[in-house]
Design a protein around this motif. Structure first.
Motif, PDB file in Angstrom:
ATOM      1  N   MET A  41       0.904  -1.166  -0.075  1.00  0.00           N
ATOM      2  CA  MET A  41       0.050   0.029   0.113  1.00  0.00           C
ATOM      3  C   MET A  41       0.797   1.402   0.004  1.00  0.00           C
ATOM      4  N   LYS A  42       0.458   2.155  -0.508  1.00  0.00           N
ATOM      5  CA  LYS A  42       1.038   3.701  -0.392  1.00  0.00           C
ATOM      6  C   LYS A  42       0.316   4.262   0.552  1.00  0.00           C
ATOM      7  N   TYR A  43       1.399   5.138   1.228  1.00  0.00           N
ATOM      8  CA  TYR A  43       1.148   5.951   2.401  1.00  0.00           C
ATOM      9  C   TYR A  43       1.776   7.409   2.122  1.00  0.00           C
ATOM     10  N   LEU A  44       0.855   8.167   2.460  1.00  0.00           N
ATOM     11  CA  LEU A  44       1.346   9.681   2.571  1.00  0.00           C
ATOM     12  C   LEU A  44       1.641  10.322   3.775  1.00  0.00           C
ATOM     13  N   ALA A  45       2.779  10.497   4.181  1.00  0.00           N
ATOM     14  CA  ALA A  45       3.113  11.141   5.412  1.00  0.00           C
ATOM     15  C   ALA A  45       3.186  12.706   5.475  1.00  0.00           C
ATOM     16  N   LEU A  46       2.325  13.367   6.132  1.00  0.00           N
ATOM     17  CA  LEU A  46       2.236  14.856   5.932  1.00  0.00           C
ATOM     18  C   LEU A  46       2.908  15.343   7.196  1.00  0.00           C
ATOM     19  N   ILE A  47       3.735  16.330   6.779  1.00  0.00           N
ATOM     20  CA  ILE A  47       4.564  16.965   7.982  1.00  0.00           C
ATOM     21  C   ILE A  47       4.133  18.304   8.457  1.00  0.00           C
ATOM     22  N   TYR A  48       3.745  18.455   9.640  1.00  0.00           N
ATOM     23  CA  TYR A  48       3.154  19.703   9.983  1.00  0.00           C
ATOM     24  C   TYR A  48       4.015  20.101  11.207  1.00  0.00           C
ATOM     25  N   SER A  49       4.143  21.596  11.336  1.00  0.00           N
ATOM     26  CA  SER A  49       4.649  22.173  12.634  1.00  0.00           C
ATOM     27  C   SER A  49       4.167  23.734  12.580  1.00  0.00           C
ATOM     28  N   ALA A  50       4.126  23.957  13.848  1.00  0.00           N
ATOM     29  CA  ALA A  50       3.766  25.667  13.964  1.00  0.00           C
ATOM     30  C   ALA A  50       5.204  26.448  13.437  1.00  0.00           C
ATOM     31  N   PRO A  51       5.058  27.629  12.877  1.00  0.00           N
ATOM     32  CA  PRO A  51       6.326  28.375  12.441  1.00  0.00           C
ATOM     33  C   PRO A  51       7.216  28.626  13.868  1.00  0.00           C
ATOM     34  N   ASN A  52       8.440  28.668  13.505  1.00  0.00           N
ATOM     35  CA  ASN A  52       9.369  28.988  14.479  1.00  0.00           C
ATOM     36  C   ASN A  52       9.350  27.944  15.908  1.00  0.00           C
ATOM     37  N   THR A  53       8.939  26.728  15.313  1.00  0.00           N
ATOM     38  CA  THR A  53       9.020  25.648  16.630  1.00  0.00           C
ATOM     39  C   THR A  53      10.226  24.693  16.534  1.00  0.00           C
ATOM     40  N   GLY A  54      10.716  24.758  15.550  1.00  0.00           N
ATOM     41  CA  GLY A  54      11.858  23.710  15.099  1.00  0.00           C
ATOM     42  C   GLY A  54      13.111  24.501  15.416  1.00  0.00           C
ATOM     43  N   GLY A  66       9.412  12.286  -1.574  1.00  0.00           N
ATOM     44  CA  GLY A  66       9.584  13.089  -0.383  1.00  0.00           C
ATOM     45  C   GLY A  66      10.018  14.535  -0.738  1.00  0.00           C
ATOM     46  N   GLU A  67       9.373  15.541  -0.200  1.00  0.00           N
ATOM     47  CA  GLU A  67       9.871  16.883  -0.522  1.00  0.00           C
ATOM     48  C   GLU A  67       9.542  17.828   0.610  1.00  0.00           C
ATOM     49  N   ALA A  68      10.352  18.940   0.859  1.00  0.00           N
ATOM     50  CA  ALA A  68      10.228  19.966   1.893  1.00  0.00           C
ATOM     51  C   ALA A  68       9.437  21.097   0.921  1.00  0.00           C
ATOM     52  N   LEU A  69       8.584  21.752   1.485  1.00  0.00           N
ATOM     53  CA  LEU A  69       7.841  22.871   0.998  1.00  0.00           C
ATOM     54  C   LEU A  69       8.267  24.194   1.366  1.00  0.00           C
ATOM     55  N   GLN A  70       8.143  25.187   0.630  1.00  0.00           N
ATOM     56  CA  GLN A  70       8.517  26.507   0.830  1.00  0.00           C
ATOM     57  C   GLN A  70       7.484  26.677   1.868  1.00  0.00           C
ATOM     58  N   ASP A  71       7.683  27.867   2.755  1.00  0.00           N
ATOM     59  CA  ASP A  71       6.538  28.282   3.890  1.00  0.00           C
ATOM     60  C   ASP A  71       5.087  28.795   3.288  1.00  0.00           C
ATOM     61  N   THR A  72       4.370  28.658   4.250  1.00  0.00           N
ATOM     62  CA  THR A  72       2.966  28.951   3.762  1.00  0.00           C
ATOM     63  C   THR A  72       2.684  30.422   3.250  1.00  0.00           C
ATOM     64  N   SER A  73       3.439  31.373   3.289  1.00  0.00           N
ATOM     65  CA  SER A  73       3.376  32.770   3.092  1.00  0.00           C
ATOM     66  C   SER A  73       3.685  32.797   1.300  1.00  0.00           C
ATOM     67  N   TYR A 106       6.347  12.994   2.596  1.00  0.00           N
ATOM     68  CA  TYR A 106       7.219  11.541   2.142  1.00  0.00           C
ATOM     69  C   TYR A 106       5.850  10.736   1.512  1.00  0.00           C
ATOM     70  N   ILE A 107       5.989  10.107   0.539  1.00  0.00           N
ATOM     71  CA  ILE A 107       5.261   8.853   0.199  1.00  0.00           C
ATOM     72  C   ILE A 107       5.773   7.588   0.285  1.00  0.00           C
ATOM     73  N   PHE A 108       5.535   6.967   1.058  1.00  0.00           N
ATOM     74  CA  PHE A 108       5.948   5.405   1.347  1.00  0.00           C
ATOM     75  C   PHE A 108       5.161   4.346   0.533  1.00  0.00           C
ATOM     76  N   GLU A 109       5.968   3.387   0.230  1.00  0.00           N
ATOM     77  CA  GLU A 109       5.256   2.029  -0.259  1.00  0.00           C
ATOM     78  C   GLU A 109       5.549   0.985   0.992  1.00  0.00           C
ATOM     79  N   CYS A 110       4.443   0.690   1.620  1.00  0.00           N
ATOM     80  CA  CYS A 110       4.495  -0.235   2.770  1.00  0.00           C
ATOM     81  C   CYS A 110       3.564  -1.346   2.569  1.00  0.00           C
TER      82      CYS A 110
END
Lengths: 118, 447
Positions: free
Chosen positions: A1-14, A45-52, A82-86
């Protein structure tokens, strides 16, 4: 199966750029990605530019509306994926748990719907 | 492939108990009752085997339900088969094959091939057993089933409902009434949970070594929640609630047989037995709850205590502590104490501290403070209470504990306020009655 992992965080928390923590953090991402590749589960798998930088689009009555900003204004923002095949969700959860942002943000795992191609 | 009985390394021993099924029934009514009992007793095992076989939760359940209906007609006409469980299993499997054929609808070639393979496998097994005139082998797959039902990707209430529904002997309406849900709401919850299992790829499998401990803790927590719902929810001792506690203990016994020598399962078993031993002393004649402090210890069930302590001893001898063993150890100290004052409170307080390492939440802290109040006195306890007051500001037991500390410290007016707040927050009539009585006693004593 394919799974999408969506990575969320609040700005300036990392970890902030140009700090030793940031270097470690990026290293952890590289290590995770390498594991995915070696285990043969990585489809994308990719990183996105910020929401602005986001632009939202709607077509209503055949007319296009273009708006500045993300679809939803939320505290935690989508920052990458990321998209995984698991074999199953246990595997997907195991790989998604290696995503460094999970230590301060949230990773959402979603199965990808299978639609026929023939 | 799932479904082959000899192909599950690591699933633990397959126990196949000599089933003590009552003597063959004589008339239609007896058949009905017999089937009912059989369905309750064997549901978990048959359903688990069918799911393993068919790789589809809903299909297995529908087929099993169908087989039960057929059994009623068939057995009434032709008498009981030699092995009723095997008859049900085989009939359900054939029903599932029919359903698969009828509803075949493929989105891709890949799916069609998978379907053909699955169907051929199922039919081959059925034919082979027929040819050899053999009863179908029913492997014990309940451990896989319980890990699936208690998967952390499902929400908590769904885990409980699904576990009771598939492994337990309770009907949907019984589960609904125990959890104060309507039947359609509960049915909907079960449908959604099964759909998530299929669509999100929740495996029908025992987790790997590195996840086993964590996942087992989730399973044990589900069983303990079922027990608590039947024990602590203070809706009194209605039959449905007693059934829930009994069901939780049955599930733990199944688990104990499937995973022997696991100290946390033994710990949970001990904990439930020790709690259950006090059942007769927990409510008075008016239906009000009786606090541990005032319980008539002569009403405690000695045999349950003996069994509980034996399970705890067995668990502790394995030298692998865990949260359920710690909770059982606390309960054991109460069971061993001659009365409330002569309880080993320092030991109980330190066990709560230990428990907080596994369950870092303010409720555990509150329990520790209550135990400490019998060691350090009510004034010190009131100071400790400040640590959890914010987190538990709407939590009835916090205000009840505060009221109790204030009363013992001689602050009647403040204690009265705290009792009132606790009474306001008490959801259950039995608890409200209990608090009102305590308040009344205090006011009478201070006059």
């Amino acid at each position: 199966m394919k799974y999408l992992a969506l990575i969320y965080s609040a700005p300036n928390t990392g970890p902030a750029p140009n700090t030793p923590e940031f270097g470690e953090f990026m290293g952890a991402y590289q290590a995770a990605t390498r594991t995915y590749q070696e285990d043969g589960v990585l489809l994308a798998g990719e990183a996105l530019q910020d929401t602005s930088t986001a632009t939202s689009i709607r077509i209503r009555n055949g007319k296009r509306e273009t708006m500045d900003g993300p679809f939803a204004e939320t505290k935690e923002q989508l920052g990458g994926f990321y998209i995984f095949e698991c074999a199953n969700i246990d595997e997907a959860i195991r790989y998604a748990s290696m995503i460094p942002t999970a230590t301060y943000g949230t990773v959402e795992v979603r199965p990808i719907m299978e639609i026929s191609k023939d | 492939m799932a479904g082959h009985p000899d192909n599950q390394a690591g699933t633990g021993p397959h126990i196949r108990k000599g089933n003590a099924i009552p003597p063959p029934p004589e008339n239609e009514k007896d058949i009905h009752r017999h089937l009912d009992r059989l369905a309750r007793k064997e549901r978990g095992r048959l359903l688990a085997a069918l799911i393993a076989h068919l790789n589809d939760f809903q299909l297995a359940e529908d087929a099993f339900q169908d087989a039960l209906e057929r059994a009623l007609h068939h057995w009434q006409k032709n008498g009981l088969p030699r092995s009723p469980a095997a008859w049900l299993f085989q009939t359900a499997r054939r029903r599932a094959i029919d359903t698969l054929r009828r509803t075949a609808n493929f989105h891709s070639k890949q799916q069609e091939i998978a379907y053909e393979t699955r169907l051929n496998g199922l039919m081959a097994q059925d034919r082979a057993e027929m040819a050899m005139q053999q009863a179908p082998a029913i492997p014990d797959e309940r451990l896989r089933l319980i890990f699936t039902c208690c998967h952390p990707a499902l929400d908590k209430k769904s885990r409980i409902a699904l576990t009771l529904h598939t492994l337990g002997g309770l009907t949907t309406s019984e589960i609904a009434s125990a959890f104060l849900d309507t039947i359609p709401t509960m049915a909907q919850r079960l449908v959604r949970a099964k759909r998530k299992i299929r669509q999100a790829g929740i495996p029908f499998a025992i987790p790997g070594k590195e996840q086993l401990e964590e996942r087992l803790d989730t399973v044990l927590s589900v069983i303990y929640l079922i027990f608590n719902e039947g024990y602590f929810s203070a809706h009194g001792d209605s039959p449905v609630r007693t059934a829930l506690s009994a069901e939780a203990m049955r599930l733990a016994r199944i688990l104990l047989a499937l995973v022997p020598d696991q100290p946390e399962i033994e710990g949970l078993m001990a904990l439930m037995l020790l709690h259950d031993s006090r059942r007769a002393a927990r409510f008075d004649a008016t239906g009000a709850m009786v606090a541990l402090e005032q319980q008539d210890r002569n009403l405690w069930h000695k045999e349950s205590i003996r069994q509980g302590l034996a399970f705890l001893d067995a668990a502790m001898s394995r030298h692998a502590p865990g949260p359920f063993q710690i909770q059982a150890a606390i309960s054991a100290l109460h069971a061993r104490a001659p009365d409330h004052t002569r309880t080993d409170w320092p030991q109980i307080a330190s066990l709560y501290k230990e428990l907080a390492r596994y369950r870092p939440n303010p409720v555990v802290q509150l329990n520790r403070i209550v135990a400490l109040s019998y060691v350090e006195g009510p004034k010190a306890a009131l100071l400790h209470l400040k640590e959890v007051e914010d987190a538990l500001s709407d939590y009835q037991p916090l205000h009840a504990a505060r009221a109790d500390f204030l009363r013992r410290a001689g602050h009647v007016t403040e204690a009265e306020k705290a009792y009132q707040r606790a009474i306001e927050l008490a959801g259950e009539e039995t608890v409200r009655m209990f608090l009102q009585r305590k308040l009344g006693q205090m006011l009478r004593a201070s006059n």
